[in-house]
Design a protein around this motif. Structure first.
Motif, short mmCIF file in Angstrom:
data_model
loop_
_atom_site.label_atom_id
_atom_site.label_comp_id
_atom_site.label_asym_id
_atom_site.label_seq_id
_atom_site.Cartn_x
_atom_site.Cartn_y
_atom_site.Cartn_z
N THR A 39 -105.89 18.10 -22.64
CA THR A 39 -106.19 18.24 -21.29
C THR A 39 -106.31 16.98 -20.38
N MET A 40 -107.06 16.06 -21.27
CA MET A 40 -107.16 14.81 -20.42
C MET A 40 -105.61 14.18 -20.20
N PHE A 41 -104.98 14.38 -21.40
CA PHE A 41 -103.51 13.88 -20.97
C PHE A 41 -102.92 14.73 -20.03
N ASP A 42 -102.84 15.76 -19.82
CA ASP A 42 -102.09 16.72 -18.97
C ASP A 42 -102.44 16.22 -17.37
N VAL A 43 -103.95 16.07 -17.25
CA VAL A 43 -104.56 15.78 -16.06
C VAL A 43 -103.90 14.35 -15.70
N TRP A 44 -103.78 13.36 -16.67
CA TRP A 44 -103.48 12.10 -16.51
C TRP A 44 -101.82 12.01 -15.94
N ARG A 45 -101.33 12.98 -16.71
CA ARG A 45 -99.71 13.02 -16.53
C ARG A 45 -99.31 13.68 -15.23
N ILE A 46 -100.13 14.48 -14.80
CA ILE A 46 -99.88 15.17 -13.43
C ILE A 46 -100.26 14.15 -12.09
N GLN A 47 -101.43 13.55 -12.69
CA GLN A 47 -101.61 12.35 -11.69
C GLN A 47 -100.61 11.36 -11.46
N GLN A 48 -99.93 10.91 -12.60
CA GLN A 48 -98.75 9.98 -12.62
C GLN A 48 -97.60 10.52 -11.83
N ILE A 49 -97.39 11.97 -11.90
CA ILE A 49 -96.18 12.80 -11.36
C ILE A 49 -96.44 12.49 -9.90
N ALA A 50 -97.77 12.95 -9.43
CA ALA A 50 -98.09 12.76 -8.06
C ALA A 50 -98.07 11.49 -7.32
N ASN A 51 -98.20 10.34 -8.04
CA ASN A 51 -98.40 9.06 -7.53
C ASN A 51 -96.76 8.64 -7.43
N ARG A 52 -96.00 9.57 -8.10
CA ARG A 52 -94.29 9.19 -7.95
C ARG A 52 -93.95 9.63 -6.77
N GLY A 53 -94.63 10.60 -6.04
CA GLY A 53 -94.19 11.01 -4.81
C GLY A 53 -93.52 12.58 -5.10
N ALA A 54 -93.86 13.33 -6.04
CA ALA A 54 -93.37 14.71 -6.23
C ALA A 54 -93.77 15.55 -5.20
N GLN A 55 -92.91 16.21 -4.65
CA GLN A 55 -93.19 17.29 -3.69
C GLN A 55 -92.69 18.87 -3.91
N SER A 56 -91.89 19.03 -5.14
CA SER A 56 -91.55 20.42 -5.41
C SER A 56 -92.51 21.38 -5.60
N ASN A 57 -92.50 22.46 -5.03
CA ASN A 57 -93.62 23.34 -5.12
C ASN A 57 -93.54 24.08 -6.61
N ASN A 58 -92.15 24.25 -6.94
CA ASN A 58 -92.26 24.92 -8.35
C ASN A 58 -92.81 23.96 -9.55
N LEU A 59 -92.57 22.37 -9.22
CA LEU A 59 -93.25 21.50 -9.92
C LEU A 59 -94.80 21.76 -10.07
N ALA A 60 -95.34 21.99 -8.98
CA ALA A 60 -96.70 22.02 -8.56
C ALA A 60 -97.34 23.38 -9.27
N LEU A 61 -96.52 24.32 -9.32
CA LEU A 61 -96.76 25.38 -9.89
C LEU A 61 -96.94 25.40 -11.27
N TYR A 62 -95.94 24.70 -11.89
CA TYR A 62 -95.96 24.63 -13.48
C TYR A 62 -97.23 23.66 -13.93
N CYS A 63 -97.46 22.63 -12.99
CA CYS A 63 -98.54 21.55 -13.33
C CYS A 63 -99.91 22.56 -13.44
N ALA A 64 -99.91 23.38 -12.24
CA ALA A 64 -101.26 24.23 -12.16
C ALA A 64 -101.26 24.99 -13.24
N PHE A 65 -100.14 25.58 -13.88
CA PHE A 65 -100.27 26.51 -14.96
C PHE A 65 -100.79 25.81 -16.06
N SER A 66 -100.20 24.61 -16.39
CA SER A 66 -100.50 23.81 -17.77
C SER A 66 -102.07 23.48 -17.49
N LEU A 67 -102.71 23.21 -16.40
CA LEU A 67 -103.96 22.99 -16.21
C LEU A 67 -104.96 24.26 -16.47
#
Length: 249
Positions: free
Chosen positions: A197-225
């Motif tokens: 979980t700690m790794f997933d939170v960190w990796r999603i934070q890195q994705i967000a820092n790179r400027g991700a905007q995809s709604n489907n990607l946000a859904l998948y990240c939310a599903f993982s968490l």
């Protein structure tokens, strides 16, 4: 999977990236909260329905049917998770429908805790899980590199799963002798889930820092968490039951 779902922005002002990052994370945690809410509502409604059914017709057939419903829901969770992963890899269709189905099925499975576990244990486990996520969000926000945490977590998890199969076979030979090992194994699995979980939170934070905007990607990240959250919650409930030895009869 995550890294293939977005393109690294070019020369973009830092303020613009921050806005995108916050917007993306708002979507992720918002979708996650909606999933948890759906599961909670379904769990309580299913528990009320099953309880009314048990009271109206307290027969062995009713309880057998309930067990079949739980098994079918669990199998449905596995199938739906595979479907979500497959759709996410393709990256062409939204995962919102299977994600909602997963949340509903998880609610049905979780209704077992609502039915048979004291409410204060469930509430305490939920509060601890929420605090755990808050701490992990902070760590993911400030940590530079937690890739090693993910490798350690997954290594412990799959190693513990293999040992679980081994202990399952030994259980039929000497069930009583395996109790201390079962406690250790449960602890290892719980720690592994926390690390993942700690790794997933960190990796999603890195994705967000790179400027991700995809709604489907946000859904998948939310599903993982969401999956991480529910697994931690259920593990904590089992731990609290073992510590306090309290469940409804």
């Amino acid at each position: 999977m995550y890294e293939q779902s977005f393109k690294k922005p070019g020369s973009v002002p830092a303020s613009s990236v921050d806005v995108r990052s916050n917007s993306f994370l708002s979507k992720v945690y918002g979708y996650m909260a909606i999933g948890i809410l759906i599961s909670a509502v379904v769990a309580f409604l299913a528990a009320l329905g099953f309880q009314a059914w048990f009271n109206a017709s307290p027969s062995e057939t009713v309880y057998t049917t309930y067990i079949y419903v739980m098994i079918a829901s669990f199998v449905g969770l596995i199938i739906t998770s595979v479907v979500i992963s497959f759709i996410s890899l393709k990256g062409k269709r939204s995962i919102i429908v299977p994600a909602i189905i997963y949340s509903v099925l998880m609610g049905v499975v979780f209704s077992e805790f609502v039915l048979f576990v004291d409410s204060y244990i469930v509430g305490t486990a939920f509060a601890i899980t929420a605090m755990t996520f808050a701490i992990m969000y902070f760590i993911g926000k400030v940590a530079k590199n937690l890739s090693w945490v993910g490798n350690l977590g997954y290594g412990l998890f799959f190693g513990a799963m293999m040992m679980s199969l081994f202990f399952l076979l030994l259980y039929f030979v000497a069930p009583g002798a395996l109790t201390p090992f079962a406690i250790i194994l449960d602890s290892v699995i719980f720690v592994a889930i926390l690390l993942i979980t700690m790794f997933d939170v960190w990796r999603i934070q890195q994705i967000a820092n790179r400027g991700a905007q995809s709604n489907n990607l946000a859904l998948y990240c939310a599903f993982s968490l969401y999956v991480d959250f529910m697994y931690i919650l259920m593990r904590l409930i089992f731990i609290l039951i073992r510590l306090f030895g309290s469940s409804r009869r």
